[in-house]
Write an enzyme that holds these catalytic residues in place. Sequence first.
Site, mmCIF file in Angstrom:
data_model
loop_
_atom_site.group_PDB
_atom_site.id
_atom_site.type_symbol
_atom_site.label_atom_id
_atom_site.label_comp_id
_atom_site.label_asym_id
_atom_site.label_seq_id
_atom_site.Cartn_x
_atom_site.Cartn_y
_atom_site.Cartn_z
ATOM 1 N N PHE A 175 7.360 35.204 15.261
ATOM 2 C CA PHE A 175 8.198 35.075 14.072
ATOM 3 C C PHE A 175 9.099 33.851 14.250
ATOM 4 O O PHE A 175 9.716 33.687 15.305
ATOM 5 C CB PHE A 175 9.040 36.345 13.892
ATOM 6 C CG PHE A 175 9.713 36.408 12.555
ATOM 7 C CD1 PHE A 175 8.992 36.747 11.420
ATOM 8 C CD2 PHE A 175 11.056 36.099 12.420
ATOM 9 C CE1 PHE A 175 9.607 36.795 10.176
ATOM 10 C CE2 PHE A 175 11.673 36.149 11.181
ATOM 11 C CZ PHE A 175 10.948 36.491 10.048
ATOM 12 N N ASP B 136 9.444 41.558 21.249
ATOM 13 C CA ASP B 136 10.002 41.830 19.933
ATOM 14 C C ASP B 136 9.133 42.925 19.322
ATOM 15 O O ASP B 136 7.919 42.739 19.126
ATOM 16 C CB ASP B 136 9.976 40.544 19.100
ATOM 17 C CG ASP B 136 10.564 40.723 17.704
ATOM 18 O OD1 ASP B 136 10.573 41.854 17.196
ATOM 19 O OD2 ASP B 136 10.966 39.706 17.112
ATOM 20 N N TYR C 262 15.281 48.179 9.918
ATOM 21 C CA TYR C 262 15.157 48.249 8.446
ATOM 22 C C TYR C 262 13.705 48.283 7.974
ATOM 23 O O TYR C 262 13.449 48.436 6.797
ATOM 24 C CB TYR C 262 15.917 47.097 7.762
ATOM 25 C CG TYR C 262 15.681 45.735 8.374
ATOM 26 C CD1 TYR C 262 14.497 45.048 8.150
ATOM 27 C CD2 TYR C 262 16.643 45.141 9.178
ATOM 28 C CE1 TYR C 262 14.276 43.808 8.720
ATOM 29 C CE2 TYR C 262 16.439 43.896 9.753
ATOM 30 C CZ TYR C 262 15.249 43.230 9.521
ATOM 31 O OH TYR C 262 15.034 42.006 10.097
ATOM 32 N N LYS C 263 12.757 48.107 8.908
ATOM 33 C CA LYS C 263 11.342 48.140 8.500
ATOM 34 C C LYS C 263 10.841 49.594 8.602
ATOM 35 O O LYS C 263 11.180 50.425 7.776
ATOM 36 C CB LYS C 263 10.521 47.207 9.384
ATOM 37 C CG LYS C 263 10.944 45.731 9.292
ATOM 38 C CD LYS C 263 10.040 44.896 10.175
ATOM 39 C CE LYS C 263 10.549 43.480 10.383
ATOM 40 N NZ LYS C 263 10.586 42.639 9.202
ATOM 41 N N ARG D 282 0.190 40.687 2.331
ATOM 42 C CA ARG D 282 0.435 41.617 3.431
ATOM 43 C C ARG D 282 0.732 43.018 2.878
ATOM 44 O O ARG D 282 1.541 43.161 1.957
ATOM 45 C CB ARG D 282 1.639 41.080 4.205
ATOM 46 C CG ARG D 282 1.858 41.670 5.545
ATOM 47 C CD ARG D 282 2.913 40.880 6.294
ATOM 48 N NE ARG D 282 4.242 41.021 5.701
ATOM 49 C CZ ARG D 282 5.381 40.925 6.386
ATOM 50 N NH1 ARG D 282 5.364 40.677 7.670
ATOM 51 N NH2 ARG D 282 6.542 41.064 5.798
#
Length: 398
Positions: A114, A185, A210-211, A357
């Site tokens: 990322f 990560d 938050y995912k 996605r």
Amino acid sequence: MTADFDKTRAAFHLPKGVIYLDGNSLGPMPRAAVERVRGCVADEWGELLITGWNKAGWMDLPAKLGDRIGRLIGAAPGTVVLGDTLSIKVYQALASALELNPGRKVILSDTGNFPSDLYMADGLVRTLGQGYELRTVAPEDVEAAITPDLAVLMLTEVDYRTGRKHDMKHLIAKAHAAGVLVVWDLAHSAGALPVDLSGADADFAVGCTYKYLNSGPGGPAFIYVAPRLADRARPALSGWLGHEQPFAFDIGYRPGRGIERMRVGTPPVLQLAALEASMDIWDTVEMADVRARAIELTEAFIKGVEAACPSLTLASPRDAQVRGSQVSFRHKEGYAIMQALIARGVIGDFRAPDILRFGFTPLYTTMDDVTGAVAILAEVMEKNLWDQPQYKMRSKVT
Ligand SMILES: Cc1ncc(COP(=O)(O)O)c(C=O)c1O
């Protein structure tokens, strides 16, 4: 424990008419979060004022919730703590890992990582100077690039674009044999698939909530440090709440015990309250059940889309064992296609340059969602419904 996914689904608010396939980006709201956050605002903040730090246990939330997340990622109690955003936690873990490997100056990562992780590493390298460097190789070349000159290997386990999964245990063993520390990560792993940090002998890991963990927009990140390193790791972000005695207000910094030293400043109490409501749901399931269901869902989605939409190319690994809990397809008009889908109630997202996605999150995603999404995507593609100017105007967040 066998997961009751009807029950977990009922515990989330899912807007009517929406097929939500973006819980890998922002998880939906646990119904109980409304009352939990309301209570935290009105009953705790409102009535207790500053005494809430003690009386409502606000100060303990980062460690308590860290333990509950720990169960999902193979981390023993007392090894995970919450706070800050993931970018900050990446920096923190990386800085500590580098300091634990003195004499070596190279950080290795991959080009699929990322961007924020790479930016944070780049910033840290600039601050450190003295010949520190960030080296990147293609994801498939990581293993061969592990050499004894490396200080730290920094990887995101599941690629945010394609969902390709690194072999954590294998890469850690290889890195350790070369004297290299590893920072993981877990943004697209925690709550997505079983992770066994202890079993893999991980050094550092970070992730967001938050995912898949549904703490809401802006929810805090978590950090794990292996117990064998936790009292030796020196925090570069040495804030007062990581101090051995924050309320002694000493002017000299002394790191706290174990994972507590990875705290930086005041915890985000309202967001942690929302996360508590989500963890009440997570506490009722086992990751193995979640993973088995996610594989069924992703396999069915791939099969359906490939049969109905020949112009979309699978960008995710075909082998479910090396795929996270998302499926990505490529198309040069991916952005417009995703906007056309969202307009029809199927919410996924777009990642430049050409990735559509879709996230599959068994706590609330059903096989009917898969079938419905495939049918709508097929119609969008067959009738070129995406080919409208309004679907081509890029928003700030894609
Ligand atoms: C893999 C990965 N790392 C880091 C981040 C950055 O997280 P934050 O915005 O919480 O700092 C994200 C955000 O989506 C991510 O997916």
